[in-house]
Design an enzyme around this catalytic site. Structure first.
Site, PDB file in Angstrom:
ATOM      1  N   LYS A  59       0.853  -1.204   0.000  1.00  0.00           N
ATOM      2  CA  LYS A  59       0.000   0.000   0.000  1.00  0.00           C
ATOM      3  C   LYS A  59       0.876   1.237   0.000  1.00  0.00           C
ATOM      4  O   LYS A  59       2.023   1.232   0.466  1.00  0.00           O
ATOM      5  CB  LYS A  59      -0.955   0.026   1.187  1.00  0.00           C
ATOM      6  CG  LYS A  59      -0.320   0.029   2.583  1.00  0.00           C
ATOM      7  CD  LYS A  59       0.108   1.382   3.116  1.00  0.00           C
ATOM      8  CE  LYS A  59       0.777   1.299   4.475  1.00  0.00           C
ATOM      9  NZ  LYS A  59       1.572   2.475   4.840  1.00  0.00           N
ATOM     10  N   ALA A  82       3.768  -1.347   4.226  1.00  0.00           N
ATOM     11  CA  ALA A  82       2.968  -2.344   4.947  1.00  0.00           C
ATOM     12  C   ALA A  82       3.255  -3.776   4.501  1.00  0.00           C
ATOM     13  O   ALA A  82       2.347  -4.612   4.494  1.00  0.00           O
ATOM     14  CB  ALA A  82       1.470  -2.036   4.834  1.00  0.00           C
ATOM     15  N   GLY A  83       4.516  -4.058   4.149  1.00  0.00           N
ATOM     16  CA  GLY A  83       4.859  -5.415   3.716  1.00  0.00           C
ATOM     17  C   GLY A  83       4.601  -6.450   4.800  1.00  0.00           C
ATOM     18  O   GLY A  83       4.019  -7.506   4.542  1.00  0.00           O
ATOM     19  N   ASP A 101      -2.522  -1.866  10.032  1.00  0.00           N
ATOM     20  CA  ASP A 101      -2.601  -1.905   8.567  1.00  0.00           C
ATOM     21  C   ASP A 101      -3.018  -3.272   8.025  1.00  0.00           C
ATOM     22  O   ASP A 101      -3.107  -3.452   6.809  1.00  0.00           O
ATOM     23  CB  ASP A 101      -1.228  -1.565   7.946  1.00  0.00           C
ATOM     24  CG  ASP A 101      -0.824  -0.121   8.202  1.00  0.00           C
ATOM     25  OD1 ASP A 101      -1.675   0.678   8.631  1.00  0.00           O
ATOM     26  OD2 ASP A 101       0.364   0.187   7.968  1.00  0.00           O
TER      27      ASP A 101
END
Ligand code: C5P
Length: 330
Positions: free
Chosen positions: A28, A128-129, A164
């Site tokens: 994201k 946001a991995g 997230d």
């Protein structure tokens, strides 16, 4: 029966049980990140416009109950792991492993799995991995274990894992409120094209929020930006570019001043808008979208890529488009 990806399917009467599940999940970028004052629980109220882009991690879970009877998840990872490559923890502290643990504890259905993370989302990059992997792990284990949880129950578990994570399930474009976990889908038109400058450094989300509190002790309540929302809905990339905003950006620049130069390089090369993604340090450049002629868009994108690559400031430069769907079983 052997499936295409090498997994086995067993037919138990009416139920088909898959022993290998792969889930693809997007990164994201935040189009607006408005941050309110610190709360008593240590978090901040946000207006967080999430936009899912076409950089994907894949999470594969395989049933390992025959070989292992104690640890729930055995974790491995490959792909673009950044430098040094040890930034992805491969123990129970990994959010994807914690997602599996939480799902197992909640449903009582967990059996040991081998979990493999194939990473292409920048690690510790503000995209946001780690949260995406947790969302994918929830979906993959849910499918593997046949938990029968509803979508809203999965979203609730996701929100407990991190601010997230729920967005990784939902994808597309959505505004998050509360600490970011209450999501409402947002209307968009067309496809937006992005260039991302990956930094050789990582930034800790907690440290960036801490710096935000130091720099802005009297933050106002976060509010939506109607101009940004309208630009998304109409597909106007120029207006969207000018409306991008991230309250965490001054804090990220304070901790990593070279990011300001990176942003300037992309802007000077013609990006329609730029910002630090989330808590950084990845810098995002909007290079076009909507009804623009492809040749104009390609030329602008090439200028921005060349300028960033020539700047010596980035570890890598990658392109992506948005929005794209959330966690998807392959
Ligand atoms: O929820 P998540 O684990 O992603 O948050 C990481 C850190 O970021 C938190 O520990 C907190 O310091 C900060 N944070 C915050 N307010 C939010 C989301 C995150 O202060 N809404």
């Amino acid at each position: 029966m052997l499936t295409q990806d090498g997994g086995f399917l067993y037919d138990w009467g009416l139920v088909t049980v898959d022993t290998t599940v792969t889930v693809r999940v997007p990164a994201k970028v935040n189009l607006q990140l408005a941050v309110g004052p610190g709360r008593e629980d240590g978090f901040h109220d946000l207006v967080n416009v999430f936009h899912a882009v076409s950089l994907f991690d894949e999470v594969t879970v395989k049933d390992a109950s025959v070989r292992r009877s104690h640890a729930l998840t055995g974790l491995t990872a490959d792909g673009d792991l950044g430098s040094p490559p040890t930034r992805v923890p491969l123990d129970s502290s990994n959010l994807a492993a914690r997602a599996a643990e939480l799902l197992a504890r909640t449903t009582g259905r967990g059996t040991p799995v081998d979990m493999h993370l194939s990473k292409h989302i920048p690690v510790a990059g503000g995209m946001a991995g780690g949260s995406a992997d947790a969302a994918a792990a929830l979906v993959a284990c849910d499918r593997l274990w046949g938990t029968g949880l509803s979508r809203s129950e999965l979203l609730e578990l996701a929100a407990r894992l991190g601010s997230d994570v729920a967005f990784g399930l939902v994808g597309h474009t959505a505004v998050g409120t509360g600490r970011g976990q209450f999501l409402e889908p947002m209307a968009t038109t067309g496809r937006f094209r992005w260039v991302f400058a990956l930094s050789p450094h990582g930034l800790s989300t907690g440290a960036v929020f801490g710096e935000y509190d130091r720099l802005r002790p009297n933050a106002p309540e976060p509010k939506e930006n109607p101009t940004l929302n309208a630009a998304l809905a109409s597909g106007d990339a120029a207006v969207l570019g000018a409306a991008l905003s991230n309250d965490l950006q001054p804090a990220a620049l304070s901790l990593l001043p070279e990011l300001e130069r990176t942003l300037k390089v992309g802007e000077a090369a013609g990006a329609l808008g730029s910002l630090v993604s989330g808590s950084g340090p990845t810098c995002a450049f909007l290079v076009g979208g909507g009804g623009e002629a492809p040749a104009v868009l390609d030329a602008r994108e090439a200028e921005v890529i060349a300028a960033l690559e020539g700047s010596g400031l980035c570890e890598r430069v990658v392109t992506a488009h948005g929005d794209v769907p959330g966690a998807t079983v392959l």
